[in-house]
Motif scaffolding. Structure first.
Motif: not given
Length: 891
Positions: A162, A312, A315-316, A319-320
């Motif tokens: 990423s 950032t 954050h993903g 969420s997962t």
């Protein structure tokens, strides 16, 4: 090369001797030419023609002075003169030089050491190509306040996929393995299990062979290792055929595929590198072994940009997998920061604040010395007045006084820098011992150009405070007005309330702070010179564990496997059979290094106070082998020693020290009494322990006045422990090699770590304590001397200002005792106020003095009063010798 010739010519002009010679040649040339002309045109003799030529030319000395001024280097002569005058003032006022110089030197030493250490830790750049762009990435658990443990392979893979601001990402972890070779002594080495990207990251090619490759990370690949140049030269004798040679690390064989250059020790202080063969897929997210992740900021990327990108990505992830990343804060830090726990902005700011506060220490000392300098300056107001009348500007006079102060501060800075450099070398050696020779390779506390520049800055700062500030005050408009006043106060200047506040404040701070500082110094010195109470020069200590335990360094309390218990038992049996071993025992902590717990007596003594609250005692807890006391020749005073059954998990027995029996259980027969452990997290039943024995207090080199109460529980060799070997007839250090051999014969995976003779270990700690005590004593001495000097200067000045009054009162028949009381009254009042404020301050700070140290507070107060009165005695005696006629004539 005309410009070069011109530059050389200008340099020759700047050089004083060459310029003077050129000037003389020029003068002689003009005089000779004029002499020749007069001889030709006027028919004069050479002597007469030269005389008239010199008269016509004018004064050569005047022209010389004008040319020197015009050359623009006259200020150098002025500076040189001021500095020489500063040296003379040091000789003329030796008391001020010694007292002020000592205070400044101590403050400079402390500042140099502290700033040197902090700077070496906060230097974010590695001494490698592009080292300033290397970073570490880690997850910080905001709920546990713990870094690293939540950083694992899944994060590394996610970041690799990423992030664009960080490249060449990789990871490592450290394991300890036994390096075993036929005919050589086993050696415990730190091995980096590391991603191959590390070698590209550091941009350092191997000296021989190749670095690790991505293909080496596959599970089916053979075992390969890259070794460092230092290990190649030291361990393998620089074998030119080392590449391709097999070496054994623990139970595994590895093939050497490359040799890195000498001095290469990335990522921390490693000399052996093997592939990191952890598969993220083999673990659930968040459950993989912890690793440390490194990388390099991409071209054009900034640290702030990388942090924003990582946030950032996080954050993903949250969420997962909210259950894994709840409270997890990803961080991108300069590479060196995580190794010193500088993983939060607050810590970095705290370190910078610490540097500022330490620098402030010099300011405080400088202000004290400035008081003395001001006193000296006011005695020279007559000289300053004359110079001003002759045309000297205020700026010139201020610079002169600054230069005089600079001589003192520069001398103190040189002494402080030398002492600080020596202290840093000593601390570096201590840190090497503390890290067992594995200190981070970039951490090299010592004298650096930056540190020397910082010390020079301290000298200038001190000179400004001590010289320029008092000079500005002494030459100010108010003083000038006083000088013009008839018989004015300007003859002596005015001390004003500022001095009084300084003296009162100085005494107050000394009374409030010195007792605690002295207590710490006395405790440190007591520990630094105490005998431990056993023959430390007969014992060897080493930490014993298994290789797989060492790889889980952060989980030191993980129960060991059955294999370790079996190997440890066989090791102890083998040592018992060795003729060179008198005793071999073990303990969880070394003597004097026990952990601290809270206990309360359940029987035998009131366990509640008058308010009904439980009385808890802070005691030292250790878990020991049954033969622990016998190995140290410590008898069982009452009851029995531990047996094999006491080490069982269900056992609830304890042995206590004599001081524990007296202070926790109330003395008498304490056998069979029960104590409760507090704060251990154990169940209520597990917290209860029955006392089955009493032993002497051991060791005897505690920091406190009284022996620290100790509580012992039995330990079986089922987990890593400290092995203690008492040798018979040989130096314990010399037995290290044999111990490693026996351990290797017992199990290739048995780790013998940090072996050291106990007397060496004790000496390292005691040496540090003695150094701390010495620094505190010097600081205390400088404070007392500065206080005494300040009071002396103030009293002297007061006597000088009252010469006329004293003379008149003596002429009118005032008895000497009355005059003395008048002179002492002001000093005594200031001392009394200072002591009172100091006592109030000590009470407000809740200064806790222990045991016999409680007497330090009144002693320090009495000392400061005595020092102040003694300092005032000299000026007072001089005041009595003032003759009335002399005093009146001076007015």
């Amino acid at each position: 090369m005309r410009w070069l010739d011109a530059a050389r010519a200008r340099l020759r002009l700047i050089k004083r001797g060459a310029a003077e010679a050129r000037m003389r040649e020029e003068f002689d040339f003009h005089v000779d030419m004029e002499t020749e002309r007069r001889m030709r045109t006027d028919g004069l003799s050479r002597e007469e023609a030269r005389r008239r030529a010199l008269v016509a030319f004018g004064g050569t000395e005047r022209y010389g002075e004008e040319m020197r001024d015009g050359r623009g280097t006259a200020w150098l002569s002025g500076v040189s003169l001021d500095l020489r005058l500063g040296v003379r003032m040091l000789v003329r006022y030796p008391g001020l030089a010694i007292v002020g110089g000592l205070g400044l030197a101590v403050a400079t030493t402390v500042a140099t050491v502290a700033v040197g250490l902090i700077s070496s830790m906060m230097n974010p750049a590695l001494p490698l190509p592009g080292g300033d762009r290397m970073v570490m990435l880690q997850n910080y658990d905001t709920q546990r306040q713990d870094p690293n443990q939540s950083t694992h392979l899944h994060d590394l893979e996610t970041w690799r996929q990423s992030l664009s601001s960080v490249e060449q990402l990789g990871a490592f972890r450290t394991v300890r393995r036994n390096l075993l070779e036929e005919g050589a002594t086993p050696e415990l080495v730190r091995v980096a299990e590391i991603s191959p990207s590390a070698f590209a990251l550091t941009r350092t090619p191997p000296l021989l062979g190749r670095p690790l490759l991505s293909s080496d990370e596959r599970a089916e690949a053979g075992n390969v290792v890259v070794i460092g140049g230092d290990a190649w030269q030291g361990r393998f004798g620089g074998d030119p055929g080392i590449v391709g040679r097999s070496i054994r690390l623990g139970d595994d064989e590895f093939t050497v595929v490359g040799v890195m250059p000498p001095g290469y020790r990335f990522p921390v202080n490693h000399h052996y590198w093997i592939p990191l063969r952890l598969e993220a897929g083999a673990y659930e997210r968040g459950a993989a072994p912890p690793v440390m992740v490194f990388g390099r900021l991409a071209e054009g990327a900034s640290l702030e940009g990388a942090r924003a990108e990582v946030a950032t990505v996080r954050h993903g992830l949250a969420s997962t997998w909210p259950e894994v990343y709840e409270g997890i804060l990803p961080q991108v830090l300069p590479y060196t920061y995580p190794f010193f726990a500088i993983d939060k902005p607050g810590i970095a700011r705290a370190l910078l604040l610490g540097q500022a506060l330490i620098t402030l220490l010099l300011v405080v000392v400088g202000v004290n010395v400035a008081v003395l300098m001001y006193a000296r300056t006011t005695t020279r107001l007559g000289e300053i007045t004359v110079r001003t009348a002759l045309g000297a500007s205020r700026r010139r006079i201020v610079f002169q006084l600054f230069a005089e102060a600079f001589v003192l501060s520069l001398l103190a800075a040189v002494i402080g820098l030398a002492a600080g450099s020596a202290a840093l070398r000593r601390i570096s050696a201590m840190m090497q011992n503390e890290f067992s020779g594995e200190m981070p390779f970039w951490l090299t506390p010592g004298l650096t150009p930056g540190l020397a520049l910082y010390t020079a800055g301290l000298a200038v700062l001190a000179a400004v405070i001590m010289g320029a500030v008092p000079a500005l005050k002494a030459t100010g408009r108010r003083i000038a007005t006083g000088l013009r006043a008839p018989g004015g106060a300007g003859a002596g200047g005015r001390l004003g309330r500022t001095w009084t506040v300084l003296i009162v404040g100085q005494v107050a701070v000394a009374v409030a702070v010195l007792p605690l500082a002295l207590q710490g110094a006395m405790q440190a010195m007591r520990y630094g010179t105490a005998d431990p109470g056993y023959e430390a020069d007969e014992y060897l200590r080493a930490f014993v564990s298994m290789e797989q335990e060492a790889s889980q360094a952060a989980e030191a309390d993980v129960p060991a496997s059955g294999a370790f218990a079996d190997a440890a038992s066989r090791l102890l049996s083998a040592l018992d059979r060795d003729q060179r071993v008198a005793d071999a025992t073990f303990a969880f902590h070394m003597p004097g290094k026990e952990s601290t717990v809270s206990v309360t007596a359940v029987s035998g003594r009131a366990s509640t106070d008058s308010a009904g609250g439980t009385v808890w005692h802070s005691v030292a807890l250790n878990r020991i082998a049954p033969d622990y006391f016998a190995a140290f020749d410590k008898p069982i005073l009452a009851g029995r020693a531990f047996g094999a059954g006491d080490a069982a998990e269900a056992a609830r027995t304890a042995i206590v020290s004599r001081s524990f029996a007296d202070r926790v259980l109330g003395g008498g027969d304490v056998l069979g009494r029960t104590v409760r452990l507090g704060g251990s997290g154990a169940s209520a039943d597990e917290q209860l322990l029955e006392v089955v024995g009493v032993v002497p207090d051991f060791p005897t080199n505690d920091m406190q006045d009284q022996q620290y109460p100790r509580l012992y529980r039995a330990l079986s060799p089922t987990r890593s422990f400290n092995l203690i070997v008492r040798t018979r007839g040989i130096d314990p250090t010399a037995y290290t090699r044999r111990l490693r051999e026996i351990a290797a014969q017992t199990s290739a995976s048995l780790v013998i770590d940090e072996p050291i003779a106990l007397d060496d270990a004790i000496e390292q700690e005691q040496g540090l304590m003695r150094m701390i005590a010495l620094v505190v004593m010097l600081a205390t001495l400088s404070v007392v001397l500065l206080s005494a000097a300040g009071i002396y200067a103030m009293t002297s000045f007061a006597v000088v200002r009252r010469r006329r009054e004293v003379g008149i009162r003596a002429a009118l028949g005032a008895p000497p005792g009355q005059l003395l009381r008048a002179i002492f009254a002001r000093t005594a009042a200031q001392l009394a106020v200072g002591v009172a404020v100091g006592l109030v301050l000590a009470s407000a700070l809740d200064v806790g003095l222990e045991g016999s140290h409680a007497a330090l507070l009144p002693l320090v107060a009495a000392l400061m009063v005595a020092v102040g009165l003694a300092a005032a005695a000299g000026p007072a005696r001089r005041g009595l010798r003032i003759q009335p006629t002399q005093a009146l004539r001076e007015e």
